[in-house]
Structures are given as structure tokens and as C-alpha cells.
Scaffold this active site. Structure first.
Site, short mmCIF file in Angstrom:
data_model
loop_
_atom_site.label_atom_id
_atom_site.label_comp_id
_atom_site.label_asym_id
_atom_site.label_seq_id
_atom_site.Cartn_x
_atom_site.Cartn_y
_atom_site.Cartn_z
N LYS A 176 0.83 -1.21 0.00
CA LYS A 176 0.00 0.00 0.00
C LYS A 176 0.86 1.26 0.00
CE LYS A 176 -1.67 -1.73 3.71
NZ LYS A 176 -2.36 -2.03 4.97
N THR A 208 -6.86 9.14 9.31
CA THR A 208 -6.58 7.88 8.59
C THR A 208 -6.48 6.69 9.56
OG1 THR A 208 -4.22 8.35 8.71
CG2 THR A 208 -5.36 8.99 6.68
N GLY A 210 -7.18 3.44 10.97
CA GLY A 210 -7.90 2.24 10.54
C GLY A 210 -8.04 2.06 9.04
N THR A 211 -7.33 2.85 8.25
CA THR A 211 -7.44 2.70 6.78
C THR A 211 -7.01 1.30 6.33
OG1 THR A 211 -5.28 3.77 6.66
CG2 THR A 211 -7.19 5.12 6.10
N GLY A 212 -5.93 0.82 6.93
CA GLY A 212 -5.40 -0.49 6.54
C GLY A 212 -6.38 -1.61 6.88
N CYS A 213 -6.99 -1.54 8.07
CA CYS A 213 -7.96 -2.56 8.48
C CYS A 213 -9.16 -2.55 7.53
CB CYS A 213 -8.47 -2.27 9.91
SG CYS A 213 -7.16 -2.11 11.13
N1 LIG Z 1 -4.70 10.10 2.55
C1 LIG Z 1 -5.12 9.11 1.77
N2 LIG Z 1 -5.89 9.37 0.66
C2 LIG Z 1 -6.32 8.37 -0.14
N3 LIG Z 1 -6.03 7.07 0.07
C3 LIG Z 1 -5.27 6.74 1.14
C4 LIG Z 1 -4.78 7.74 2.05
N4 LIG Z 1 -4.07 7.11 3.03
C5 LIG Z 1 -4.14 5.79 2.76
N5 LIG Z 1 -4.84 5.56 1.62
C6 LIG Z 1 -5.16 4.25 1.04
O1 LIG Z 1 -5.78 3.48 2.08
C7 LIG Z 1 -5.41 2.11 1.98
C8 LIG Z 1 -4.73 1.70 3.31
O2 LIG Z 1 -3.36 2.11 3.21
P1 LIG Z 1 -2.40 2.60 4.37
O3 LIG Z 1 -1.05 2.74 3.74
O4 LIG Z 1 -2.97 3.81 5.03
O5 LIG Z 1 -2.50 1.38 5.33
P2 LIG Z 1 -1.95 1.20 6.80
O6 LIG Z 1 -0.76 2.07 7.01
O7 LIG Z 1 -1.79 -0.27 6.99
O8 LIG Z 1 -3.14 1.71 7.66
P3 LIG Z 1 -3.23 1.91 9.26
O9 LIG Z 1 -2.98 3.37 9.44
O10 LIG Z 1 -4.63 1.50 9.55
O11 LIG Z 1 -2.19 1.02 9.88
C9 LIG Z 1 -4.53 2.01 0.74
O12 LIG Z 1 -5.32 1.69 -0.37
C10 LIG Z 1 -3.95 3.42 0.62
O13 LIG Z 1 -3.51 3.73 -0.68
C1 LIG Z 2 -6.85 -3.17 17.36
C2 LIG Z 2 -6.12 -2.49 16.26
N1 LIG Z 2 -5.85 -3.18 15.13
C3 LIG Z 2 -5.18 -2.57 14.11
C4 LIG Z 2 -4.79 -1.25 14.22
C5 LIG Z 2 -4.03 -0.61 13.06
O1 LIG Z 2 -4.59 0.51 12.59
C6 LIG Z 2 -5.11 -0.56 15.41
N2 LIG Z 2 -4.78 0.74 15.59
N3 LIG Z 2 -5.78 -1.20 16.40
#
Ligand SMILES: Nc1ncnc2c1ncn2[C@@H]1O[C@H](COP(=O)(O)OP(=O)(O)OP(=O)(O)O)[C@@H](O)[C@H]1O
Ligand SMILES: Cc1ncc(CO)c(N)n1
Length: 268
Positions: A176, A208, A210-213
Site C-alpha cells: 500500500k 486515517t 484504521g485505513t489499513g484494516c
Molecule cells: N490520505 C489518503 N488518501 C487516499 N487514500 C489513502 C490515504 N491514506 C491511505 N490511503 C489508502 O488506504 C489504503 C490503506 O493504506 P495505508 O497505507 O494507510 O495502510 P496502513 O498504514 O496499513 O493503515 P493503518 O494506518 O490503519 O495502519 C490504501 O489503499 C492506501 O492507498
Molecule cells: C486493534 C487495532 N488493530 C489494528 C490497528 C491498526 O490501525 C489498530 N490501531 N488497532
């Protein structure tokens, strides 16, 4: 296929509702999939950070999975925060025992606020137990660097890291690009044969959490409904992009995304 697709998330609880189990279940619901959960850890967490973590005993994690599988059934599964090498090993054993697939691995290690969510030698446990079972693994740039054990400074190195994760046993990987600077959030997909990029406009926001979840849960939901992996990723990308670009402004720190946004956009 059952009347309604069923997805299981094996992850930690986020009391603030933006990430973890809560984000996963909201995402499943929005994508019309019946959501179920096996909780690995309880976090006391909000938009400012993680105040405390209670890791659950691997035995109760295993029993939650057994309870679900032996009764309701599962069409797709995802993992998020797995908290410890012992839980990773237990979960992998259950995925194997019950032949759970497709399996989306979100290698959660650190919260958006910088708190460690996984103890012990994460690299070894991920590689040994989870990568060989993964239909797709969804690392962010930092997680990809850590798991592939290399620095990623350009697009070519991103491809090399993806290749390493495939060589370690994952069927596919999506690295990502949410943490990239630039006007687009570009994710790199690789299935061992073809590279494909998934791109969307980047929203300038601090919300942002929880975007990854949300992204990995959306992939699992679409796979549960029978989508191909590239189709599931395309839909998940649209879902997370909508969730990020329609702000909610909750809390004083890195706020959650808006899980209703995709539905609202679809109605237009
Ligand atoms: N500011 C943003 N605008 C648009 N898309 C975004 C943005 N930030 C993240 N994304 C998208 O959101 C999805 C999750 O990516 P991200 O890299 O944020 O994951 P992560 O770091 O694992 O998340 P978390 O912060 O939950 O750990 C991907 O498709 C990424 O391209
Ligand atoms: C419980 C939990 N899972 C995943 C993440 C990653 O965003 C978080 N902040 N908290």
C-alpha cells in the site's frame, strides 16, 4: 454458495471503533457480508493513541475460531492485530485445520499513532506461519520493508520487495502506498506473474485511523462474495478511498474514516 456470504476477522478490538475488529465488522456490513469475529487482544485506544493492551490467551482465540467454523461456516477470512508469536502460530494452525480460504493477511505491527501492536520476532513468525497460507498479504510500505528485510526508496524496490514476499510463500501481495508523498495513493499488486497498480486521489487529512484494516476487510468481504482477487482489490480501493475522502472529524487526534461514504456514493 450460502444465501449470504460470511466473513471472519481475527483481530484486536479497538475501543474507539475506527480500526481493528470494529472497522472490519463495519466494512463487512456495508458490503453486505455477514461478519463474525475472533478477538485476539483488547486495546484501550482512541484517536490520540493506544493507552493499554490486553493480549488474550491463544486458547480462547482458537476456541472462537472453532465455534464459528463448526456452526456458521466461513467464506473468507482476514487477520489483523495478532498480538504475539503464540497467537500467530495458533491462528495459522486453525486456518490449516479448517482449510479456511481465501485468507487475507494484514500484517498489523504498529498503530497509526506509533504504538507496537505485535510483540516478539514478528518477521520470523509471519514468514514461518502466515505467508505460506496467505491468498494475499497487504503490508504498508514500512511493513513491506520490515518483512522483506530491505529499504524501499523507489518503485523498482517496491517490486523487489513484492517478489521477496511471493518467494516466501504468499500467493499475492499488495504493497500500500498510503504513506507516500504525492497527489495519489498508489498500491502495487503482484501475483507472481503480473504487476498491477491501483491508484486513487490522495486526500489531505490526518483522519486515517484504521485505513489499513478497512482496506483488508473490504478485500475479504469481496472475496467472500466470490470476486476474483483483482476485482476484490479494485472494489476495496474504491471503498477505502470513499471512507477517507468523506471526513467525520471525530476525536482530537488521527480520527476514523467514514464507513458509510461508499454506500452514499453508490446511491448518487
Ligand atoms: N490520505 C489518503 N488518501 C487516499 N487514500 C489513502 C490515504 N491514506 C491511505 N490511503 C489508502 O488506504 C489504503 C490503506 O493504506 P495505508 O497505507 O494507510 O495502510 P496502513 O498504514 O496499513 O493503515 P493503518 O494506518 O490503519 O495502519 C490504501 O489503499 C492506501 O492507498
Ligand atoms: C486493534 C487495532 N488493530 C489494528 C490497528 C491498526 O490501525 C489498530 N490501531 N488497532
Amino acid at each position: 454458495m450460502n444465501q449470504i456470504a460470511r466473513a471472519l476477522t481475527i483481530a484486536g478490538s479497538d475501543s474507539s471503533g475506527g480500526a481493528g475488529i470494529q472497522a472490519d465488522l463495519k466494512t463487512f456490513q456495508e458490503l453486505h457480508v455477514f461478519g463474525m469475529s475472533a478477538i485476539t487482544a483488547i486495546t484501550a485506544q482512541n484517536t490520540l493513541g493506544v493507552q493499554d493492551v490486553l493480549e488474550l490467551n491463544p486458547d480462547i482465540v482458537a476456541k472462537q475460531i472453532d465455534s464459528i467454523v463448526t456452526d456458521l461456516g466461513v467464506d473468507a477470512v482476514k487477520t489483523g492485530m495478532l498480538a504475539s508469536p503464540e497467537i500467530i502460530e495458533t491462528v495459522a494452525a486453525k486456518i490449516n485445520e479448517h482449510h479456511l480460504a481465501p485468507f487475507v493477511v494484514d500484517p498489523v505491527m504498529v498503530s497509526t499513532s506509533g504504538h507496537l501492536l505485535l510483540t516478539g520476532d514478528a518477521r520470523t513468525s509471519f514468514k514461518k506461519w502466515l505467508l505460506p497460507l496467505a491468498t494475499v498479504i497487504t503490508p504498508n510500505l514500512h511493513e513491506a520493508e520490515y518483512l522483506a528485510d530491505m529499504k524501499i526508496t523507489n518503485w523498482e524496490e517496491r517490486k523487489q520487495a513484492a517478489q521477496i514476499l511471493i518467494d516466501e510463500g504468499a500467493q499475492a501481495v499488495i504493497i500500500k502506498g498510503g504513506h507516500d508523498v504525492g497527489e495519489k495513493a498508489v498500491d502495487l499488486f503482484y501475483d507472481g506473474s503480473n504487476f498491477q497498480s491501483f491508484s486513487a486521489p490522495k486526500t489531505d487529512t490526518k483522519n486515517t485511523h484504521g485505513t489499513g484494516c478497512t482496506f483488508s476487510a473490504a478485500i475479504a468481504a469481496q472475496l467472500a462474495k466470490g470476486d476474483s482477487l483483482p476485482d476484490a482489490i479494485a472494489k476495496a480501493k474504491a471503498f477505502v478511498t470513499a471512507a477517507i475522502s468523506h471526513p467525520l472529524s471525530l476525536g482530537k487526534g488521527n480520527g476514523p474514516t467514514n464507513h458509510w461514504a461508499y454506500r452514499q456514493e453508490e446511491k448518487k
